[in-house]
Design an enzyme around this catalytic site. Structure first.
Site, PDB file in Angstrom:
ATOM      1  N   HIS A  58      -5.440  -0.947   5.596  1.00 57.23           N
ATOM      2  CA  HIS A  58      -5.316  -0.156   6.833  1.00 57.23           C
ATOM      3  C   HIS A  58      -6.377  -0.409   7.919  1.00 57.23           C
ATOM      4  O   HIS A  58      -7.135   0.494   8.277  1.00 57.23           O
ATOM      5  CB  HIS A  58      -5.226   1.342   6.527  1.00 57.23           C
TER       6      HIS A  58
ATOM      7  N   HIS B  18       1.341   5.184  -2.039  1.00 55.92           N
ATOM      8  CA  HIS B  18       0.850   6.182  -3.005  1.00 55.92           C
ATOM      9  C   HIS B  18       2.054   6.912  -3.579  1.00 55.92           C
ATOM     10  O   HIS B  18       2.809   7.541  -2.844  1.00 55.92           O
ATOM     11  CB  HIS B  18      -0.095   7.178  -2.323  1.00 55.92           C
ATOM     12  N   LEU B  19       2.222   6.801  -4.910  1.00 55.48           N
ATOM     13  CA  LEU B  19       3.382   7.446  -5.540  1.00 55.48           C
ATOM     14  C   LEU B  19       3.015   8.720  -6.300  1.00 55.48           C
ATOM     15  O   LEU B  19       3.900   9.431  -6.772  1.00 55.48           O
ATOM     16  CB  LEU B  19       4.108   6.462  -6.463  1.00 55.48           C
ATOM     17  N   ARG B  20       1.721   8.994  -6.449  1.00 50.30           N
ATOM     18  CA  ARG B  20       1.231  10.290  -7.006  1.00 50.30           C
ATOM     19  C   ARG B  20       1.591  10.548  -8.456  1.00 50.30           C
ATOM     20  O   ARG B  20       1.387  11.667  -8.942  1.00 50.30           O
ATOM     21  CB  ARG B  20       1.721  11.474  -6.164  1.00 50.30           C
TER      22      ARG B  20
ATOM     23  N   PRO C 234      -5.967  14.027   4.004  1.00 48.82           N
ATOM     24  CA  PRO C 234      -5.564  12.911   4.863  1.00 48.82           C
ATOM     25  C   PRO C 234      -4.387  12.140   4.272  1.00 48.82           C
ATOM     26  O   PRO C 234      -4.340  11.928   3.061  1.00 48.82           O
ATOM     27  CB  PRO C 234      -6.829  12.038   4.887  1.00 48.82           C
ATOM     28  N   GLY C 235      -3.468  11.737   5.137  1.00 51.05           N
ATOM     29  CA  GLY C 235      -2.373  10.890   4.686  1.00 51.05           C
ATOM     30  C   GLY C 235      -1.047  11.296   5.290  1.00 51.05           C
ATOM     31  O   GLY C 235      -0.842  12.459   5.640  1.00 51.05           O
TER      32      GLY C 235
ATOM     33  N   HIS D  33       0.829  -1.212   0.000  1.00 49.76           N
ATOM     34  CA  HIS D  33       0.000   0.000   0.000  1.00 49.76           C
ATOM     35  C   HIS D  33       0.866   1.266   0.000  1.00 49.76           C
ATOM     36  O   HIS D  33       1.250   1.768   1.050  1.00 49.76           O
ATOM     37  CB  HIS D  33      -0.909  -0.045   1.238  1.00 49.76           C
TER      38      HIS D  33
ATOM     39  N   HIS E 267     -10.698  -0.448   0.775  1.00 52.45           N
ATOM     40  CA  HIS E 267     -10.637   0.666   1.730  1.00 52.45           C
ATOM     41  C   HIS E 267     -12.014   0.664   2.398  1.00 52.45           C
ATOM     42  O   HIS E 267     -12.982   1.143   1.819  1.00 52.45           O
ATOM     43  CB  HIS E 267     -10.347   1.952   0.949  1.00 52.45           C
TER      44      HIS E 267
ATOM     45  N   ASP F 262       0.796   2.604   3.642  1.00 50.14           N
ATOM     46  CA  ASP F 262      -0.126   3.660   3.208  1.00 50.14           C
ATOM     47  C   ASP F 262       0.619   4.995   3.083  1.00 50.14           C
ATOM     48  O   ASP F 262       0.085   6.062   3.436  1.00 50.14           O
ATOM     49  CB  ASP F 262      -1.336   3.790   4.145  1.00 50.14           C
TER      50      ASP F 262
HETATM   51  N1  LIG Z   1      -4.700   7.257   3.834  1.00 48.01           N
HETATM   52  C1  LIG Z   1      -5.001   8.484   3.552  1.00 48.01           C
HETATM   53  O1  LIG Z   1      -5.331   9.241   4.454  1.00 48.01           O
HETATM   54  N2  LIG Z   1      -4.945   8.980   2.298  1.00 48.01           N
HETATM   55  C2  LIG Z   1      -4.696   8.246   1.094  1.00 48.01           C
HETATM   56  C3  LIG Z   1      -5.881   7.504   0.636  1.00 48.01           C
HETATM   57  C4  LIG Z   1      -6.229   6.296   1.465  1.00 48.01           C
HETATM   58  O2  LIG Z   1      -5.365   5.468   1.760  1.00 48.01           O
HETATM   59  O3  LIG Z   1      -7.389   6.108   1.813  1.00 48.01           O
HETATM   60  C5  LIG Z   1      -4.215   9.216   0.033  1.00 48.01           C
HETATM   61  O4  LIG Z   1      -4.237   8.877  -1.157  1.00 48.01           O
HETATM   62  O5  LIG Z   1      -3.766  10.314   0.388  1.00 48.01           O
HETATM   63 ZN   LIG Z   2      -7.486   3.990   2.081  1.00 43.13          ZN
HETATM   64 ZN   LIG Z   3      -3.989   4.526   0.787  1.00 42.68          ZN
END
Ligand SMILES: NC(=O)N[C@@H](CC(=O)O)C(=O)O
Ligand SMILES: [Zn+2]
Ligand SMILES: [Zn+2]
Length: 437
Positions: A233, A61-63, A324-325, A59, A180, A306
């Protein structure tokens, strides 16, 4: 041919006497004492260190594509290599969404070009993550990126009929659906765990039931579809109980926990600092305890970061407006040591299991999470368990700096990461195949 690497005096899984490990041509060539390497071999002193299989993150996120101002395959791969990872799964909530083979193959190719970590694209379950129509999972699975995992992460596949169909397709394709788990009707406007802290701070609450109701539902859907479901998560004690129950019924369910849900709780929100905003939200101490115990006893299968980079302007604002993240790749191991190894809940074999072996198994990677034996792929990480370091967001490899651990001193550090016999990171320096970083 990859030049040979000789790791001297290292303890494999932190067990037994120190040995030498010779790597070459993508594989482990020899394990023994007093091994000799070729003249051009790179020698790594493993004294006092522990050798584990390279970590696998289900899990990340590389954007890329879309928010290259916050992270790219390049920068995220550097963070991964420094964190000890040899494979990461890049989530589909990019812009454009990874709901087509064009995007998933692009991400895979970029990963191969950079060469620091195997970047496996995650495909979206539904077109545009909109939850209305299934994406072309089969086409993505058949692309060069060989998509093995599908998720609308960031959003929940909340339509039960669509989720049921996705699970049915996934079973016939032999791929994994990662959910999710968030019932959206229960989280309208929610920014924090629903409980005394959020009430006092005046923040809209996200109840545990929003997660747990979807976990329970999806377990039943997986049962009926004869499919496997993976829970992203996990954040509540109830989710741990539900996963335990589902497994006792013979349902194929797996679950991950993030490092931040193993360490932090909602008392962090007192400062109203957007750095602590994350989905699902930081819960209560009792949930943290249950997640640690669940990971220790195998109910929760693995740790997944994550890793969610965000720009300064998207974090440094009013709490309810903050995205969030949190970053996670470079701090994951240290948090696992702090929360699981130090309290005696996991030994190093256990760390190998939850950070490498189980995630590789869950998603069906046959070249990762393998035993450290002659003839096995040389995807490895060398860990110094006795050192401590202080986290500074600006010193991490990610383009974004949104770590919740700023200024915290954490135990243990990855010193060397090896992907197919090639050193990808050593003492914080990374060695990409492309020189364009
Ligand atoms: N975990 C997060 O708070 N954000 C994640 C999305 C996700 O994992 O639900 C994101 O892409 O920023
Ligand atoms: Zn998520
Ligand atoms: Zn995520």
């Amino acid at each position: 041919m990859t030049p040979q690497v000789l790791i001297r005096n290292v303890r494999i899984y932190g067990e037994g006497d120190p040995v030498d490990v010779l790597l070459g041509d993508e594989q482990i060539l020899a394990i023994g004492t007093g091994l000799d390497a070729g003249a051009d071999a790179e020698v790594v002193d493993g004294k006092g260190q522990i050798l584990l299989p390279g970590f696998v993150d289900l899990h990340t996120h590389l954007r890329e594509p879309g928010r290259e101002d916050t992270e790219t395959v390049d920068s995220g791969s550097a963070a991964a290599a420094r964190g000890g990872y040899t494979a990461v799964f890049a989530m589909a909530n990019t812009d454009p969404v990874a709901d087509s083979v064009v995007v998933t193959d692009h991400v895979w190719r970029r990963g191969r070009e950079v060469g620091l970590v195997d970047v496996h694209p995650v495909g979206a379950v539904t077109v545009g993550l909109e939850g209305r129509q299934l994406a072309e999972m089969g086409t993505m699975a058949a692309g060069v990126g060989r998509v093995k995992m599908f998720s609308d992460d960031g959003k929940c596949v909340h339509d039960p009929l669509l989720m049921r169909r996705a699970l049915e397709y996934s079973a016939s394709l032999g791929v994994l659906i990662a959910q999710h788990a968030e019932e959206p009707r229960l989280t309208v406007g929610a920014v924090a765990h629903e409980g005394p802290t959020a009430a006092r701070l005046g923040l809209t609450g996200w109840p545990r039931a929003a997660e747990e109701s979807v976990v329970a539902r999806d377990a039943l859907l997986a049962r009926d579809a004869g499919a496997r479901v993976h829970i992203c998560h996990a954040s509540t004690a109830g989710t741990v109980e539900l996963v335990r129950w589902a497994r006792s019924q013979g349902i194929s369910i797996s679950a991950e926990v993030t490092p931040h849900h193993l360490l932090l709780d909602d008392s962090r929100l007192e400062s109203y600092d957007g750095i602590n905003r994350v989905n699902p939200p930081l819960r209560e101490k009792s949930d943290v305890e249950a997640l640690r115990r669940g990971l220790a006893d195998g109910t929760i299968d693995c740790v997944a970061t994550d890793h969610a980079p965000h720009a300064e302007q998207d974090k440094c604002c009013e709490f309810s407006q903050a995205r969030p993240g949190m970053l996670g790749l470079e701090t994951a191991l240290s948090i696992v040591i702090e929360t699981m190894v130090r309290p005696g809940l996991l030994d190093w074999r256990g760390v190998a299991k939850v950070m490498s072996e189980r995630p590789a198994e869950i998603v069906g990677l046959d070249d990762q999470g393998r035993p450290i034996e002659v003839g096995e792929p040389a995807n490895l990480v060398l860990v110094d368990p006795d050192t401590e370091w202080t986290v500074r967001g600006r010193e991490l490899a990610s383009i974004s700096h949104n770590t919740p651990y700023e200024d915290m001193t954490l135990p243990g550090k990855v010193t060397t990461t090896v992907l197919r016999g090639r050193i990808t990171a050593r003492d914080g320096e990374v060695f990409p195949l492309t020189g364009e970083r």
